[in-house]
Design a protein around this motif. Structure first.
Motif: not given
Ligand code: ZN
Ligand code: GLU
Length: 303
Positions: A104, A106, A119, A123
């Motif tokens: 991930c 992010c 979340y 991803c």
């Molecule tokens: Zn992510």
């Protein structure tokens, strides 16, 4: 002759070396210790320094010295999470192999922008990044985790809906607490986890991980958290919560009362070993309250 049979009970106390011992630390230590002793089991100590960025120098020594001064006796060598990276890596590899993880990329900023507490899976289906600057998340399946806590009663959480894909290895390369605690509880053969109520919420994630890694699930027992009148967890800076080793007999009695036990008033005059003796003999799990206020802690510090 006693009729106490040996059991395979294994309990633990797992402090993070992030500061001085305070009343809440002692509550978790005493609760887990008495449960282990009452069950004629073993009590192990694990220093949870997986997040080395929060480790305070010598805090581990301070915790162990305080425990020793209070007369706690533990089984085996003390374990340090910072020395267990290879075990966490092995667990991660097993989860990777089952395609249960994903990288991930992010940032916190991107995630707060989506305004979701959970979340959103951004991803999940992205191709693997070419760089190494990412966290690793565990896929949250639509699984209902149900368990019965010895103090808090029946609990349930849907991992996908109420928790979401969660981080098991951080972007900075450190393993997350959730993975480390599960690996270590399994490694140490822990049969019951006794700890503070602030971790009740983490328990379903831990059970979920245990299931994916084919580890046994221990029993859970979450002790009341010392909160102030506004309901906030007491912090180490709240002076009333600091531990004064010079009045350890009184402090131990305060902890016992906090846990709903009723040591006789005059026992404060006895030595610490006699108090322990009383406490083990009279320990009653079903007397532990679900909630406690700081005002109910009787001054543990000299005034
Ligand atoms: Zn992510
Ligand atoms: N290391 C955690 C703490 O000090 C406790 C974790 C656990 O008992 O599972 O708050």
């Amino acid at each position: 002759m006693t009729d106490i049979k040996p059991t395979t009970y294994r309990g633990r106390f797992a402090p993070s070396p992030t500061g001085e011992v305070h009343f809440g630390t002692l509550v978790a230590a005493v609760g887990s210790y008495l449960q282990a002793k009452k069950n004629n089991g073993k009590w192990l100590i694990r220093i949870e320094d997986v997040d080395v960025t929060r480790t305070v120098k010598n805090a581990d020594r301070d915790i162990l010295n305080t425990l020793e001064a209070f007369g706690f006796e533990w089984h085996d060598e003390v374990i340090y999470q910072s020395e267990h990276t290879h075990y966490y890596l092995e667990a991660l590899h097993r989860l990777n192999a089952e395609l249960l993880t994903f990288p991930c990329t992010c940032t916190r900023k991107q995630l707060t922008k989506t305004n979701a507490d959970i979340y959103p899976g951004t991803c999940r289906d992205k191709p693997a990044p070419k760089h190494y600057d990412y966290a690793i998340r565990l896929m949250a399946n639509d699984t209902e985790i149900i368990f019965c806590d010895a103090v808090m009663g029946q609990q349930s959480q849907n991992i996908k809906q109420q928790c979401g894909d969660f981080i098991i290895k951080r972007r900075d390369g450190l393993f997350a607490y959730q993975l480390a605690v599960v690996v270590d509880d399994a490694l140490q053969g822990i049969t019951e986890v006794v700890r503070g109520n602030d971790l009740l919420d983490s328990t379903p994630r831990q059970i979920y991980l245990q299931q994916l890694l084919h580890y046994p699930t221990p029993n859970y027992c979450h002790l009341p958290l010392a909160v102030d009148v506004t309901g906030k967890k007491i912090s180490k800076s709240a002076g009333t919560a600091n531990i004064d080793i010079n009045i350890k007999e009184k402090t131990l009695c305060d902890v016992l009362r906090f846990l709903g036990q009723q040591p006789p008033a005059e026992i404060i005059e006895s030595n610490i070993h006699d108090i322990w003796h009383w406490a083990i003999k009279h320990w009653q799990l079903n007397q532990i309250p679900q909630k406690r206020h700081i005002t109910q802690i009787q001054n543990t510090k000299h005034v």
